[in-house]
Design a protein around this motif. Structure first.
Motif, PDB file in Angstrom:
ATOM      1  N   ALA A  17       0.849  -1.199   0.000  1.00  0.00           N
ATOM      2  CA  ALA A  17       0.000   0.000   0.000  1.00  0.00           C
ATOM      3  C   ALA A  17       0.881   1.243   0.000  1.00  0.00           C
ATOM      4  CB  ALA A  17      -0.917   0.002   1.229  1.00  0.00           C
ATOM      5  N   ALA A  18       0.370   2.315  -0.592  1.00  0.00           N
ATOM      6  CA  ALA A  18       1.110   3.576  -0.656  1.00  0.00           C
ATOM      7  C   ALA A  18       1.280   4.165   0.742  1.00  0.00           C
ATOM      8  CB  ALA A  18       0.379   4.555  -1.559  1.00  0.00           C
ATOM      9  N   LEU A  19       2.429   4.767   0.976  1.00  0.00           N
ATOM     10  CA  LEU A  19       2.732   5.390   2.253  1.00  0.00           C
ATOM     11  C   LEU A  19       2.144   6.799   2.273  1.00  0.00           C
ATOM     12  CD1 LEU A  19       4.378   4.973   4.878  1.00  0.00           C
ATOM     13  CD2 LEU A  19       6.302   6.013   3.709  1.00  0.00           C
ATOM     14  N   PRO A  20       1.338   7.136   3.269  1.00  0.00           N
ATOM     15  CA  PRO A  20       0.788   8.492   3.362  1.00  0.00           C
ATOM     16  C   PRO A  20       1.900   9.541   3.438  1.00  0.00           C
ATOM     17  CG  PRO A  20      -0.300   7.042   4.914  1.00  0.00           C
ATOM     18  CD  PRO A  20       0.863   6.283   4.349  1.00  0.00           C
ATOM     19  N   MET A  21       1.662  10.693   2.871  1.00  0.00           N
ATOM     20  CA  MET A  21       2.664  11.760   2.783  1.00  0.00           C
ATOM     21  C   MET A  21       3.096  12.285   4.152  1.00  0.00           C
ATOM     22  SD  MET A  21       3.330  12.072  -0.379  1.00  0.00           S
ATOM     23  CE  MET A  21       3.922  13.680  -0.821  1.00  0.00           C
ATOM     24  N   HIS A  22       2.229  12.233   5.161  1.00  0.00           N
ATOM     25  CA  HIS A  22       2.556  12.828   6.452  1.00  0.00           C
ATOM     26  C   HIS A  22       3.547  12.017   7.282  1.00  0.00           C
ATOM     27  CE1 HIS A  22      -0.655  10.038   7.655  1.00  0.00           C
ATOM     28  NE2 HIS A  22      -0.124  10.081   8.863  1.00  0.00           N
ATOM     29  N   LEU A  23       3.881  10.809   6.840  1.00  0.00           N
ATOM     30  CA  LEU A  23       4.816   9.979   7.601  1.00  0.00           C
ATOM     31  C   LEU A  23       6.258  10.314   7.212  1.00  0.00           C
ATOM     32  CD1 LEU A  23       2.906   6.595   7.603  1.00  0.00           C
ATOM     33  CD2 LEU A  23       2.976   8.342   9.373  1.00  0.00           C
ATOM     34  N   GLY A  24       7.186  10.075   8.136  1.00  0.00           N
ATOM     35  CA  GLY A  24       8.569  10.488   7.950  1.00  0.00           C
ATOM     36  C   GLY A  24       9.453   9.478   7.240  1.00  0.00           C
TER      37      GLY A  24
ATOM     38  N   VAL B 248       6.394   2.403  17.750  1.00  0.00           N
ATOM     39  CA  VAL B 248       5.495   3.509  17.410  1.00  0.00           C
ATOM     40  C   VAL B 248       5.477   3.718  15.900  1.00  0.00           C
ATOM     41  CG1 VAL B 248       5.100   6.003  17.640  1.00  0.00           C
ATOM     42  CG2 VAL B 248       5.699   4.642  19.657  1.00  0.00           C
ATOM     43  N   VAL B 249       6.652   3.706  15.276  1.00  0.00           N
ATOM     44  CA  VAL B 249       6.743   3.862  13.814  1.00  0.00           C
ATOM     45  C   VAL B 249       5.974   2.741  13.123  1.00  0.00           C
ATOM     46  CG1 VAL B 249       8.347   3.725  11.855  1.00  0.00           C
ATOM     47  CG2 VAL B 249       8.915   5.154  13.833  1.00  0.00           C
ATOM     48  N   LEU B 250       6.185   1.507  13.570  1.00  0.00           N
ATOM     49  CA  LEU B 250       5.502   0.375  12.943  1.00  0.00           C
ATOM     50  C   LEU B 250       3.996   0.421  13.185  1.00  0.00           C
ATOM     51  CD1 LEU B 250       8.096  -2.442  13.684  1.00  0.00           C
ATOM     52  CD2 LEU B 250       7.635  -1.326  11.487  1.00  0.00           C
ATOM     53  N   SER B 251       3.581   0.882  14.354  1.00  0.00           N
ATOM     54  CA  SER B 251       2.138   0.963  14.602  1.00  0.00           C
ATOM     55  C   SER B 251       1.495   2.005  13.685  1.00  0.00           C
ATOM     56  CB  SER B 251       1.840   1.254  16.074  1.00  0.00           C
ATOM     57  OG  SER B 251       2.183   2.567  16.432  1.00  0.00           O
ATOM     58  N   ASP B 252       2.223   3.084  13.369  1.00  0.00           N
ATOM     59  CA  ASP B 252       1.727   4.050  12.382  1.00  0.00           C
ATOM     60  C   ASP B 252       1.503   3.361  11.036  1.00  0.00           C
ATOM     61  OD1 ASP B 252       1.968   6.078  14.275  1.00  0.00           O
ATOM     62  OD2 ASP B 252       3.834   6.889  13.418  1.00  0.00           O
ATOM     63  N   LEU B 253       2.436   2.495  10.666  1.00  0.00           N
ATOM     64  CA  LEU B 253       2.340   1.788   9.386  1.00  0.00           C
ATOM     65  C   LEU B 253       1.209   0.764   9.387  1.00  0.00           C
ATOM     66  CD1 LEU B 253       6.154   1.345   8.678  1.00  0.00           C
ATOM     67  CD2 LEU B 253       4.575   2.984   7.609  1.00  0.00           C
ATOM     68  N   VAL B 254       0.973   0.132  10.523  1.00  0.00           N
ATOM     69  CA  VAL B 254      -0.160  -0.794  10.646  1.00  0.00           C
ATOM     70  C   VAL B 254      -1.463  -0.013  10.494  1.00  0.00           C
ATOM     71  CG1 VAL B 254      -1.446  -2.279  12.235  1.00  0.00           C
ATOM     72  CG2 VAL B 254       1.037  -2.513  12.057  1.00  0.00           C
ATOM     73  N   ASP B 255      -1.541   1.139  11.173  1.00  0.00           N
ATOM     74  CA  ASP B 255      -2.757   1.953  11.148  1.00  0.00           C
ATOM     75  C   ASP B 255      -3.132   2.415   9.742  1.00  0.00           C
ATOM     76  OD1 ASP B 255      -2.928   1.674  13.895  1.00  0.00           O
ATOM     77  OD2 ASP B 255      -2.093   3.661  14.334  1.00  0.00           O
ATOM     78  N   CYS B 256      -2.133   2.679   8.900  1.00  0.00           N
ATOM     79  CA  CYS B 256      -2.438   3.148   7.545  1.00  0.00           C
ATOM     80  C   CYS B 256      -2.482   2.008   6.524  1.00  0.00           C
ATOM     81  CB  CYS B 256      -1.460   4.235   7.116  1.00  0.00           C
ATOM     82  SG  CYS B 256       0.203   3.666   6.768  1.00  0.00           S
ATOM     83  N   GLY B 257      -2.309   0.761   6.992  1.00  0.00           N
ATOM     84  CA  GLY B 257      -2.421  -0.398   6.104  1.00  0.00           C
ATOM     85  C   GLY B 257      -1.182  -0.687   5.279  1.00  0.00           C
ATOM     86  N   ALA B 258      -0.047  -0.070   5.628  1.00  0.00           N
ATOM     87  CA  ALA B 258       1.179  -0.273   4.860  1.00  0.00           C
ATOM     88  C   ALA B 258       1.924  -1.552   5.247  1.00  0.00           C
ATOM     89  CB  ALA B 258       2.100   0.930   5.016  1.00  0.00           C
TER      90      ALA B 258
END
Length: 123
Positions: A45-52, A84-94
């Motif tokens: 899945a595409a990575l949202p722009m707001h992530l670092g 925390v970084v990985l949970s952000d990626l889980v939340d956005c489906g990446a």
């Protein structure tokens, strides 16, 4: 100072130039339950722009399943920040996560004795 690279911003003398708490925006708790042995794999899945950039680096490591501990080592981040970084990626489906498949139960007496014997040989 080290030349800029695709990896974390590092200085030969000072170490990491971006402090870990800035990577997680000061958050100390992941939004999903992860332990060091949790396996992580990219979904495509595409990575949202707001992530670092650390988020992008983490996804790049997860083409094949990789543990949270391994990802933290590659990113040179503390495990809690990596979670925390990985949970952000889980939340956005990446990425998807799953518990590790253990070949031996964690309380397998033979395995624990073999580890203990190996540690004793190192002393």
């Amino acid at each position: 100072m080290a030349a800029p690279q695709d990896g974390p911003w590092l200085d030969d003398a000072a170490g990491r130039l971006v402090r870990p708490f800035t990577v997680s925006n000061g958050r100390t708790r992941p939004s999903v339950e992860l332990d060091l042995l949790t396996m992580v794999m990219a979904t495509g899945a595409a990575l949202p722009m707001h992530l670092g950039p650390e988020h992008a680096q983490a996804i790049g490591l997860c083409d094949d399943p990789m543990s949270v501990a391994e990802i933290a080592a590659h990113l040179r981040l503390p495990a809690v920040v990596t979670k925390v970084v990985l949970s952000d990626l889980v939340d956005c489906g990446a990425v998807l996560t799953h518990a590790p498949i253990l070949q031996h139960p964690p309380t397998d007496r033979d395995l624990l004795e073999a580890v203990l014997d190996g540690l004793r040989r190192q002393l």
